[in-house]
Design an enzyme around this catalytic site. Structure first.
Site, PDB file in Angstrom:
ATOM      1  N   GLU A  73      -6.734   4.745   7.925  1.00 33.94           N
ATOM      2  CA  GLU A  73      -6.529   6.166   7.607  1.00 33.94           C
ATOM      3  C   GLU A  73      -7.762   6.756   6.923  1.00 33.94           C
ATOM      4  OE1 GLU A  73      -2.767   5.546   5.651  1.00 33.94           O
ATOM      5  OE2 GLU A  73      -1.925   5.019   7.601  1.00 33.94           O
TER       6      GLU A  73
ATOM      7  N   ASN B 264       0.871  -1.176   0.000  1.00 32.16           N
ATOM      8  CA  ASN B 264       0.000   0.000   0.000  1.00 32.16           C
ATOM      9  C   ASN B 264       0.909   1.227   0.000  1.00 32.16           C
ATOM     10  OD1 ASN B 264      -1.784   2.055   0.561  1.00 32.16           O
ATOM     11  ND2 ASN B 264      -2.275   1.365   2.641  1.00 32.16           N
TER      12      ASN B 264
ATOM     13  N   LYS C 163       0.201   4.247  -0.295  1.00 32.14           N
ATOM     14  CA  LYS C 163      -0.437   5.435   0.294  1.00 32.14           C
ATOM     15  C   LYS C 163      -0.185   6.652  -0.606  1.00 32.14           C
ATOM     16  CE  LYS C 163      -0.120   3.252   4.773  1.00 32.14           C
ATOM     17  NZ  LYS C 163      -0.057   3.384   6.217  1.00 32.14           N
TER      18      LYS C 163
ATOM     19  N   HIS D 237      -9.448   1.245   5.018  1.00 31.91           N
ATOM     20  CA  HIS D 237      -8.165   1.406   5.707  1.00 31.91           C
ATOM     21  C   HIS D 237      -8.364   2.364   6.880  1.00 31.91           C
ATOM     22  CE1 HIS D 237      -4.072   2.613   6.594  1.00 31.91           C
ATOM     23  NE2 HIS D 237      -3.696   1.486   5.999  1.00 31.91           N
TER      24      HIS D 237
ATOM     25  N   GLY E 111       2.579   2.131  10.782  1.00 31.06           N
ATOM     26  CA  GLY E 111       3.585   3.184  10.670  1.00 31.06           C
ATOM     27  C   GLY E 111       4.325   3.486  11.961  1.00 31.06           C
TER      28      GLY E 111
ATOM     29  N   SER F 201       3.407  -2.198  10.340  1.00 32.29           N
ATOM     30  CA  SER F 201       4.849  -2.272  10.605  1.00 32.29           C
ATOM     31  C   SER F 201       5.481  -3.604  10.209  1.00 32.29           C
ATOM     32  CB  SER F 201       5.142  -1.936  12.069  1.00 32.29           C
ATOM     33  OG  SER F 201       4.833  -0.568  12.317  1.00 32.29           O
TER      34      SER F 201
ATOM     35  N   GLU G  46      -5.364  -4.962  10.686  1.00 33.97           N
ATOM     36  CA  GLU G  46      -4.322  -3.961  10.904  1.00 33.97           C
ATOM     37  C   GLU G  46      -4.592  -3.219  12.209  1.00 33.97           C
ATOM     38  OE1 GLU G  46      -2.295  -2.729   6.986  1.00 33.97           O
ATOM     39  OE2 GLU G  46      -4.068  -1.489   7.195  1.00 33.97           O
TER      40      GLU G  46
HETATM   41  P1  PGA Z   1       2.904   0.292   7.633  1.00 38.40           P
HETATM   42  O1  PGA Z   1       1.449   0.520   7.009  1.00 38.40           O
HETATM   43  O2  PGA Z   1       3.463  -0.964   7.014  1.00 38.40           O
HETATM   44  O3  PGA Z   1       3.693   1.511   7.256  1.00 38.40           O
HETATM   45  O4  PGA Z   1       2.727   0.136   9.100  1.00 38.40           O
HETATM   46  C1  PGA Z   1       0.578  -0.550   6.835  1.00 38.40           C
HETATM   47  C2  PGA Z   1      -0.740  -0.076   6.289  1.00 38.40           C
HETATM   48  O5  PGA Z   1      -1.195   1.007   6.690  1.00 38.40           O
HETATM   49  O6  PGA Z   1      -1.367  -0.759   5.458  1.00 38.40           O
END
Ligand code: PGA
Length: 253
Positions: free
Chosen positions: A102, A12, A14, A100, A176, A215, A170
């Site tokens: 976010e 992803n 983003k 997601h 992140g 992560s 997640e």
């Molecule tokens: P990350 O993001 O690997 O940077 O933690 C995962 C995601 O949001 O799908």
């Protein structure tokens, strides 16, 4: 488990990378994938919408799949700035991420909205990657299983199958942050999700992929991917470097 589904490792991106960087990343990955004798998983990249068609063209001879990061629930109409699932399919996508954290946080997307987006994905012939996961406060309050159960019940449309839906667990606090749940914590939630899917879908639930996200990096991928009921990974930060993403792909046994 002998009949475990083929894992999926999804990147992803983003809101990262301009076209030149995105193309270079996609080409680098495609070269690594095509040079490999055999892949133990499916590989998916989800770039920003502006470069979907171009990345799709760059990957046309590759087994790497193309996906988007979000879609609107409607097929078309007066929705300034939005993109329909049909448009994503037209741009070459096979998958779309919906719900997601976010999107849930920054755009106020509810389970009802996520469910409508997953329905739109299916209508357009896309597989929906439906994201669920608890916040830090919810985990601390011991509500993790309750939260994922509620999100699953609210976000899954009718007609879910292993072919048209992937679940991504997640934990919001792991995204992140460099923090990941323990093996045992991942195993507990994934087993819980598998059981909840089984209640709704019967035997079809066994083939449905449940990804872990949050992560995932080259150092922890193999361990996370080896946990029972973890059928792949949804990778953010580490999907932006070809070497890191490739090492995660290789973490699939
Ligand atoms: P990350 O993001 O690997 O940077 O933690 C995962 C995601 O949001 O799908």
């Amino acid at each position: 488990m002998t009949d475990a589904p083929r894992p999926l490792v999804a990147g992803n991106w983003k809101m990262n990378a301009l076209r030149a960087e995105g193309l270079a990343l996609a080409r680098d990955l495609a070269a690594r994938v095509s040079a490999a004798a055999e892949l133990a998983c499916e590989v998916l990249v989800c770039p920003p919408a502006t470069m979907l068609a171009e990345i799709g063209a760059a990957l046309k001879d590759s087994v790497i799949l193309l996906g988007a990061q979000d879609c609107h629930a409607s097929a078309g109409g007066a929705h300034t700035g939005d993109i329909s699932a049909e448009m994503l399919a037209d741009a070459g996508c096979a998958f779309v991420i919906v719900g997601h954290s976010e999107r849930r946080t920054n755009h106020g997307e509810t389970d009802v909205a996520v469910r409508a987006k997953a329905e739109a994905a299916h209508r357009a012939g896309l597989a929906a990657i439906i994201c669920i996961g608890e916040t830090d406060a919810e985990r601390d309050a011991g509500e993790t299983l309750e939260v994922v159960t509620r999100q699953l019940a609210g976000s899954l449309p009718e007609g879910v199958s292993a072919g048209n839906t992937v679940i991504a667990y997640e934990p919001v606090w792991a995204i992140g942050s460099g923090r990941t749940p323990t093996r045992e914590e991942v195993a507990e939630v994934h087993a819980h999700i598998r059981a909840a899917l089984g209640r709704g879908l019967g035997t079809a639930a066994a083939g449905l992929r449940i990804l872990y996200g949050g992560s995932v990096n080259p150092a922890n991928a193999a361990e996370l991917l080896s946990v029972e009921n973890v059928d792949g990974a949804l990778v953010g930060t580490a999907s932006l470097e070809a070497e890191d993403f490739w090492r995660i792909i290789q973490g699939c046994a």
